[in-house]
Write an enzyme that holds these catalytic residues in place. Structure first.
Site, PDB file in Angstrom:
ATOM      1  N   GLN A  12       8.378 -11.928   7.450  1.00 41.96           N
ATOM      2  CA  GLN A  12       8.175 -13.206   8.144  1.00 41.96           C
ATOM      3  C   GLN A  12       8.824 -14.354   7.372  1.00 41.96           C
ATOM      4  O   GLN A  12       8.780 -14.384   6.150  1.00 41.96           O
ATOM      5  CB  GLN A  12       6.674 -13.460   8.282  1.00 41.96           C
ATOM      6  CG  GLN A  12       6.330 -14.096   9.591  1.00 41.96           C
ATOM      7  CD  GLN A  12       4.898 -13.791  10.029  1.00 41.96           C
ATOM      8  OE1 GLN A  12       4.421 -12.688   9.865  1.00 41.96           O
ATOM      9  NE2 GLN A  12       4.232 -14.767  10.580  1.00 41.96           N
ATOM     10  N   SER A  95       6.590  -6.799   3.428  1.00 43.68           N
ATOM     11  CA  SER A  95       5.437  -7.012   4.313  1.00 43.68           C
ATOM     12  C   SER A  95       5.686  -6.347   5.666  1.00 43.68           C
ATOM     13  O   SER A  95       5.779  -5.122   5.732  1.00 43.68           O
ATOM     14  CB  SER A  95       5.119  -8.501   4.422  1.00 43.68           C
ATOM     15  OG  SER A  95       3.876  -8.704   5.066  1.00 43.68           O
ATOM     16  N   LEU A  96       5.829  -7.123   6.766  1.00 49.19           N
ATOM     17  CA  LEU A  96       6.052  -6.472   8.059  1.00 49.19           C
ATOM     18  C   LEU A  96       7.343  -5.646   8.041  1.00 49.19           C
ATOM     19  O   LEU A  96       7.498  -4.690   8.811  1.00 49.19           O
ATOM     20  CB  LEU A  96       6.083  -7.501   9.192  1.00 49.19           C
ATOM     21  CG  LEU A  96       7.397  -8.233   9.480  1.00 49.19           C
ATOM     22  CD1 LEU A  96       8.253  -7.472  10.479  1.00 49.19           C
ATOM     23  CD2 LEU A  96       7.138  -9.611  10.001  1.00 49.19           C
ATOM     24  N   ARG A 120      -1.016  -6.076  14.692  1.00 45.67           N
ATOM     25  CA  ARG A 120      -1.099  -6.594  13.316  1.00 45.67           C
ATOM     26  C   ARG A 120      -0.998  -8.116  13.317  1.00 45.67           C
ATOM     27  O   ARG A 120      -1.768  -8.810  12.647  1.00 45.67           O
ATOM     28  CB  ARG A 120       0.019  -5.973  12.473  1.00 45.67           C
ATOM     29  CG  ARG A 120       0.004  -6.341  10.986  1.00 45.67           C
ATOM     30  CD  ARG A 120       1.160  -5.591  10.308  1.00 45.67           C
ATOM     31  NE  ARG A 120       1.208  -5.791   8.863  1.00 45.67           N
ATOM     32  CZ  ARG A 120       1.924  -6.717   8.240  1.00 45.67           C
ATOM     33  NH1 ARG A 120       2.632  -7.594   8.953  1.00 45.67           N
ATOM     34  NH2 ARG A 120       1.934  -6.804   6.927  1.00 45.67           N
ATOM     35  N   HIS A 205      -2.104 -11.469   2.916  1.00 49.79           N
ATOM     36  CA  HIS A 205      -2.110 -10.636   1.705  1.00 49.79           C
ATOM     37  C   HIS A 205      -3.158 -11.062   0.670  1.00 49.79           C
ATOM     38  O   HIS A 205      -2.877 -11.178  -0.513  1.00 49.79           O
ATOM     39  CB  HIS A 205      -0.708 -10.578   1.066  1.00 49.79           C
ATOM     40  CG  HIS A 205       0.294  -9.925   1.968  1.00 49.79           C
ATOM     41  ND1 HIS A 205       0.256  -8.582   2.271  1.00 49.79           N
ATOM     42  CD2 HIS A 205       1.325 -10.436   2.675  1.00 49.79           C
ATOM     43  CE1 HIS A 205       1.228  -8.291   3.119  1.00 49.79           C
ATOM     44  NE2 HIS A 205       1.888  -9.400   3.391  1.00 49.79           N
ATOM     45  N   GLN A 254      -1.941  -2.693   2.606  1.00 48.92           N
ATOM     46  CA  GLN A 254      -0.937  -3.760   2.532  1.00 48.92           C
ATOM     47  C   GLN A 254      -1.415  -5.065   3.167  1.00 48.92           C
ATOM     48  O   GLN A 254      -0.986  -6.149   2.774  1.00 48.92           O
ATOM     49  CB  GLN A 254       0.322  -3.220   3.241  1.00 48.92           C
ATOM     50  CG  GLN A 254       1.557  -4.057   3.110  1.00 48.92           C
ATOM     51  CD  GLN A 254       2.233  -4.212   4.458  1.00 48.92           C
ATOM     52  OE1 GLN A 254       1.628  -4.661   5.416  1.00 48.92           O
ATOM     53  NE2 GLN A 254       3.501  -3.857   4.507  1.00 48.92           N
TER      54      GLN A 254
END
Length: 315
Positions: A12, A95-96, A120, A205, A254
Site C-alpha cells: 500500500q 505487506s499486501l 483483508r 501491523h 502478518q
C-alpha cells in the site's frame, strides 16, 4: 552469465490512477488478469484503477486487490515474453504484496487472492474505530532506538509497536493514537532525529489489528494454498518457506506482525541475490532496498517498455 534475482511486490502506498492500463492494452495476458479480478470481486475495479478518483483508490478495500492485480498483470506480461517465474530464486512482497508474490508463484489462485484481499482490506479498516489508531515514521532510527521509543510511548498504557522495519533509518511505529503521539514527542530522548505522523486510516501491523487477524484466519481456511514454484521470503520471519501450512500461518500473523523488510533484503543478499525485479506500480521497494544493500540492482516491471527490457535481460 546468469543473474541471481528475486521478484518483489509492492504494498500500500504505491498506487496511482492509471496504473497497469498500458500493460492491459499491450498484452492480452495482462488484460485477462484485470478481467478475472473484476469478475471475482463482481466490481469493475479495473475501471476504478484507470479512471477513478484517488480517494476511491485509496480505500484500503480497493487498494489491496488493485495493487495485486497490477503486479500480476506485469508478471503475466513478462511470462508472455518467455520469462518463467521459476527463473527467480525467491519471491517476496511488502505487506499486501505478499499475496501478490503468492499469486504470481502459483501458491494462491488469482481469483482467490483478489477476494481474500478485499476481505483483508475491509477487516483491517474495521478493526479499529476511526481516529483511535495512528502510525508514525521514524527518521534515522535504529531498531534498538525504535524499541526504546515504543516503551516510552506505552508509558501511559497505550499500544505502541514497530510495524515496519523497511530499511536502515526507515522504521514505522503503530498503535493507539495517544501512545504513538506520545512516542513521537519523545524522539530526542532516545536519539532519534524526528518522527512524522502518517496520514493512514488505521494502525496497521500492530496488535490492535487482532480482530482483522481473526477474520483472516477464518477467510484463509476457505482457500487452497499450494507450494509456490520458488520459495517465499515471509514478512514475519524474513526467512524462506514453501510449506503451505506455514504460509497460511504467516499470512494470519502478518496482520498484527512486523513487516521485516530490511531483514528480508539482507537475507536475499546473503543468498547471492544481485538483482530484484519489482513487479507492479512504482519503484518504492527498489529505492528502499538500496538503503539496505547498495550492491543490489533494482529493475521495475510496470510498463510495456519495462517488460521488454527485463525480458531481454532475463531471457
Amino acid at each position: 552469465m546468469t543473474t541471481t534475482f528475486a521478484f518483489i511486490f509492492p504494498g500500500q502506498g504505491s498506487q496511482f490512477i492509471g496504473m497497469g492500463k498500458d500493460l492491459a492494452e499491450a498484452y492480452p495476458a495482462a488484460r485477462e488478469v484485470f478481467e478475472i479480478v473484476d469478475a471475482s470481486l463482481q466490481q469493475d475495479l479495473s475501471r476504478l484503477i484507470w479512471e477513478g478518483t484517488d480517494d476511491e483508490l485509496k480505500l484500503t478495500a480497493n487498494t489491496q486487490p488493485a495493487l495485486m492485480a497490477v503486479s500480476l498483470a506485469a508478471i503475466r506480461a513478462l511470462q508472455s515474453e518467455g520469462v518463467s517465474l521459476d527463473q527467480a530464486a525467491f519471491v517476496a512482497g511488502h505487506s499486501l504484496g505478499e499475496y501478490s508474490a503468492l499469486a504470481a508463484s502459483g501458491a494462491i489462485e488469482l481469483a482467490d487472492a483478489a477476494r481474500i484481499l478485499r476481505i483483508r482490506g475491509n477487516a483491517m479498516q474495521a478493526a479499529v474505530p476511526a481516529g483511535e489508531g495512528a502510525m508514525a515514521a521514524l527518521l534515522g532510527a535504529t531498531p534498538e532506538q525504535a524499541v526504546a521509543l515504543c516503551e516510552l510511548g506505552r508509558a501511559e498504557g497505550g499500544i505502541c509497536e514497530i510495524a515496519n522495519d523497511n530499511a536502515p533509518g526507515q522504521i514505522v511505529i503503530s498503535g493507539s493514537k495517544a501512545a504513538v503521539e506520545l512516542a513521537a514527542s519523545k524522539t530526542g530522548e532516545v536519539g532519534i532525529k524526528k518522527a512524522m505522523m502518517l496520514p493512514v486510516s488505521a494502525p496497521f501491523h500492530c496488535s490492535m489489528m487482532q480482530p482483522a487477524a481473526d477474520e483472516m484466519m477464518s477467510a484463509l481456511s476457505d482457500i487452497e494454498i499450494k507450494a509456490p514454484v520458488v520459495p517465499l521470503i515471509a514478512n514475519v520471519t524474513a526467512a524462506p518457506t514453501s510449506d503451505p501450512a506455514e504460509i497460511r500461518g504467516h499470512l494470519i500473523e502478518q496482520v498484527c506482525g512486523q513487516v521485516r523488510w530490511r531483514e528480508s533484503v539482507e537475507f536475499m543478499v546473503s543468498q547471492g541475490i544481485e538483482l530484484t525485479v519489482e513487479a507492479g506500480a512504482g519503484k518504492v521497494l527498489s529505492v528502499m532496498n538500496r538503503r539496505t544493500a547498495k550492491e543490489i540492482e533494482g529493475l521495475t516491471l510496470g510498463t510495456p517498455e519495462d517488460i521488454e527490457s527485463v525480458a531481454k535481460r532475463l531471457g
